[in-house]
Design a protein around this motif. Structure first.
Motif, short mmCIF file in Angstrom:
data_model
loop_
_atom_site.label_atom_id
_atom_site.label_comp_id
_atom_site.label_asym_id
_atom_site.label_seq_id
_atom_site.Cartn_x
_atom_site.Cartn_y
_atom_site.Cartn_z
N ASP A 7 0.79 -1.22 0.00
CA ASP A 7 0.00 0.00 0.00
C ASP A 7 0.82 1.28 0.00
OD1 ASP A 7 0.83 -0.65 2.58
OD2 ASP A 7 -0.86 0.38 3.52
N ARG A 8 2.14 1.20 0.28
CA ARG A 8 2.98 2.40 0.35
C ARG A 8 4.13 2.43 -0.65
NH1 ARG A 8 2.80 6.08 4.75
NH2 ARG A 8 4.40 6.88 3.42
N GLY A 33 9.04 -11.26 5.59
CA GLY A 33 8.48 -10.56 4.43
C GLY A 33 8.23 -9.09 4.66
N ASN A 34 8.69 -8.55 5.78
CA ASN A 34 8.45 -7.14 6.08
C ASN A 34 9.58 -6.22 5.62
OD1 ASN A 34 10.03 -8.37 8.18
ND2 ASN A 34 9.75 -6.51 9.38
N VAL A 35 10.72 -6.78 5.21
CA VAL A 35 11.82 -5.99 4.65
C VAL A 35 12.13 -6.57 3.27
CG1 VAL A 35 14.22 -5.24 4.91
CG2 VAL A 35 12.78 -5.51 6.94
N VAL A 36 12.10 -5.70 2.26
CA VAL A 36 12.27 -6.10 0.87
C VAL A 36 13.38 -5.27 0.26
CG1 VAL A 36 11.12 -6.25 -1.37
CG2 VAL A 36 9.82 -6.66 0.71
N ALA A 37 14.20 -5.91 -0.61
CA ALA A 37 15.31 -5.20 -1.23
C ALA A 37 15.51 -5.62 -2.67
CB ALA A 37 16.60 -5.45 -0.45
N ALA A 38 16.02 -4.68 -3.47
CA ALA A 38 16.43 -4.94 -4.85
C ALA A 38 17.69 -4.14 -5.10
CB ALA A 38 15.33 -4.52 -5.82
N GLN A 39 18.49 -4.62 -6.06
CA GLN A 39 19.72 -3.89 -6.36
C GLN A 39 20.13 -4.08 -7.81
OE1 GLN A 39 23.57 -4.85 -6.06
NE2 GLN A 39 23.34 -7.05 -5.99
N ALA A 89 23.77 -0.15 -6.60
CA ALA A 89 22.74 0.81 -6.22
C ALA A 89 21.60 -0.06 -5.72
CB ALA A 89 22.31 1.66 -7.40
N PHE A 90 21.08 0.24 -4.53
CA PHE A 90 20.03 -0.61 -4.00
C PHE A 90 18.95 0.19 -3.30
CE2 PHE A 90 22.99 -0.76 -0.32
CZ PHE A 90 22.13 -0.42 0.71
N ALA A 91 17.83 -0.50 -3.11
CA ALA A 91 16.71 0.05 -2.35
C ALA A 91 16.25 -1.02 -1.37
CB ALA A 91 15.56 0.43 -3.27
N VAL A 92 15.93 -0.57 -0.16
CA VAL A 92 15.37 -1.44 0.87
C VAL A 92 14.10 -0.78 1.37
CG1 VAL A 92 15.71 -2.45 3.17
CG2 VAL A 92 17.64 -2.30 1.58
N TRP A 93 13.04 -1.58 1.50
CA TRP A 93 11.78 -1.09 2.07
C TRP A 93 11.48 -1.84 3.35
CZ3 TRP A 93 8.51 2.54 2.70
CH2 TRP A 93 7.22 2.30 3.15
N ASP A 94 11.29 -1.10 4.43
CA ASP A 94 10.92 -1.65 5.74
C ASP A 94 9.45 -1.32 5.97
OD1 ASP A 94 10.43 -2.03 8.48
OD2 ASP A 94 12.42 -1.36 9.07
N ALA A 95 8.59 -2.31 5.77
CA ALA A 95 7.14 -2.08 5.87
C ALA A 95 6.72 -1.74 7.29
CB ALA A 95 6.38 -3.31 5.37
N ARG A 97 8.37 -0.09 9.64
CA ARG A 97 8.76 1.29 9.98
C ARG A 97 8.34 2.29 8.92
NH1 ARG A 97 14.96 0.58 11.55
NH2 ARG A 97 14.83 2.80 11.99
N GLN A 98 7.74 1.78 7.82
CA GLN A 98 7.34 2.64 6.70
C GLN A 98 8.52 3.51 6.27
OE1 GLN A 98 3.71 2.75 5.39
NE2 GLN A 98 4.39 0.76 6.10
N ARG A 99 9.63 2.84 6.00
CA ARG A 99 10.89 3.53 5.72
C ARG A 99 11.56 2.92 4.50
NH1 ARG A 99 16.20 2.77 9.41
NH2 ARG A 99 17.52 4.32 8.44
N ALA A 100 12.02 3.79 3.61
CA ALA A 100 12.80 3.36 2.44
C ALA A 100 14.23 3.84 2.61
CB ALA A 100 12.20 3.92 1.16
#
Length: 170
Positions: A7-8, A33-39, A89-95, A97-100
């Motif tokens: 949703d975010r 499944g609450n922390v997701v990453a791609a690089q 270069a990477f991105a991490v999403w912490d669902a 904490r609603q934090r990227a």
């Protein structure tokens, strides 16, 4: 190619698979499944980090270097990039904490572009990925164009587009 949508956040990836071609499909999530990453790129010291994380109880499903990222985030939080060696270069999403978190390697081998559009952050390792969102205006930055003509390149964090910036190395 793969994606994660909640949703975010929406994180999509299309990557040339080098390490663990069979099971290395991104994005990767931690056990809950609450922390997701791609690089984009390659993490040279992923095997050593994986062994350390496994000793701490983390469970992995592949040999892909990217899979260490959500687990490393859990272990080291926002300082995680300091532990990484490579070009990335990477991105991490912490669902929870609603934090990227987005980061780039120290030398800037892999680019990372971003634009803030209202309360939305659009990012990608290629400028065309940022523009493909359809959210980012394409107005030229005429001062950046002058720099390109004078220097032969556009110094970061600027780009030729007024609303798009490059994340600086490190």
């Amino acid at each position: 190619a793969g994606y994660h949508v909640d949703d975010r956040v929406a994180i999509g990836v299309r990557r040339l698979s080098i390490i663990d071609v069979v099971d290395g499909h991104q994005p990767f999530a931690n056990e809950r499944g609450n922390v997701v990453a791609a690089q984009n790129g390659e993490l040279y010291n992923h095997e050593a980090i994986r062994r350390r994380l496994e000793r701490d109880g983390h469970v992995f499903t592949s040999r892909c270097d990217t899979e260490i990222l959500p687990h490393l985030y859990e272990a080291e939080d926002g300082d995680m990039a300091q532990s990484l060696l490579g070009m990335f270069a990477f991105a991490v999403w912490d669902a929870d904490r609603q934090r990227a978190l987005i980061a780039r390697d120290r030398l800037g081998k892999k680019p990372l572009y971003y634009a803030e559009v209202g309360d939305v952050l659009v990012f990608g390792s290629e400028l065309k990925a940022v523009l493909a969102s359809g959210l980012v205006p394409t107005d030229l930055d005429l001062e950046a164009l002058e720099l390109l003509l004078a220097l032969g390149f556009v110094p970061g964090p600027r780009t030729l587009l007024r609303h798009v910036r490059k994340l600086l190395p490190g």
